[in-house]
Design an enzyme around this catalytic site. Structure first.
Site, mmCIF file in Angstrom:
data_model
loop_
_atom_site.group_PDB
_atom_site.id
_atom_site.type_symbol
_atom_site.label_atom_id
_atom_site.label_comp_id
_atom_site.label_asym_id
_atom_site.label_seq_id
_atom_site.Cartn_x
_atom_site.Cartn_y
_atom_site.Cartn_z
ATOM 1 N N ASP A 125 -30.410 -60.174 13.368
ATOM 2 C CA ASP A 125 -29.431 -59.630 14.313
ATOM 3 C C ASP A 125 -30.103 -59.481 15.671
ATOM 4 O O ASP A 125 -31.303 -59.223 15.755
ATOM 5 C CB ASP A 125 -28.922 -58.266 13.833
ATOM 6 C CG ASP A 125 -28.002 -58.382 12.624
ATOM 7 O OD1 ASP A 125 -27.306 -59.397 12.505
ATOM 8 O OD2 ASP A 125 -27.972 -57.437 11.815
ATOM 9 N N ASP A 143 -21.756 -63.111 12.778
ATOM 10 C CA ASP A 143 -20.839 -61.971 12.674
ATOM 11 C C ASP A 143 -19.676 -62.112 13.652
ATOM 12 O O ASP A 143 -18.535 -61.780 13.337
ATOM 13 C CB ASP A 143 -21.582 -60.662 12.932
ATOM 14 C CG ASP A 143 -22.722 -60.426 11.959
ATOM 15 O OD1 ASP A 143 -22.633 -60.905 10.816
ATOM 16 O OD2 ASP A 143 -23.698 -59.764 12.351
#
Length: 167
Positions: A125, A143
């Site tokens: 991330d 995402d």
């Protein structure tokens, strides 16, 4: 069958859109993650891009918001692949191009995160949004594609009300 000069039938076009969306989402996700991993040392403390947004390097072994953190990595891969299989069936059964685009975006994003789990046993991330000292959980382009695909899927009945695929 159709050749180079022939127009693709409308009912065959829609799955192609979804497959292209999946490949595009997957490639964009993998390229951005490769850049982040290559710059992990610089991003480990975060780089301010503008007020309210940083680029960071973070590994999440759970799913959204860190849920299921500590679960066996292989179980999250199996779950994601099962969901992608189901979504793939839905992509080919979709009634319009908007739905196939949405399914493709979700599948491509999910597969991007599966690759991370296989390689690193966690997801990379790097997008960190915040207000003052309150940070939204960091996330990645996979995402973004999954959430955008779900949003598009929810909006599909209104967006494509006049464009059903002809069988």
């Amino acid at each position: 069958m159709f050749g180079w000069g022939d127009a693709m039938p409308v009912h065959k076009l829609s799955p192609v859109i979804g497959i292209f969306a999946a490949l595009t989402a997957f490639v964009i996700d993998q390229i951005t993650k490769a850049i982040v991993v290559a710059n992990a040392a610089s991003l480990s403390t975060g780089i301010a891009v503008f007020p309210g947004f940083n680029l960071v390097f973070y590994r999440n072994d759970g799913v959204t918001f860190g849920l299921l953190g500590g679960a066996p990595w292989w179980s999250l891969i199996a779950l994601a692949l099962a969901i992608c299989g189901w979504l793939g069936v839905m992509l080919f059964r979709a009634e319009n191009a908007v739905e196939t685009l949405a399914y493709g975006a979700i599948i491509g994003g999910a597969l991007g995160n599966v690759i991370d789990r296989v390689r690193y046993r966690a997801v990379t991330d790097f997008l960190d949004f915040y207000i003052n000292s309150t940070h939204w959980p960091a996330f990645n382009m996979a995402d973004v594609f999954v959430v955008s695909g779900v949003g598009l899927l929810l909006a599909a009945p209104w967006v494509s009300a006049r464009r059903p695929i002809k069988s």
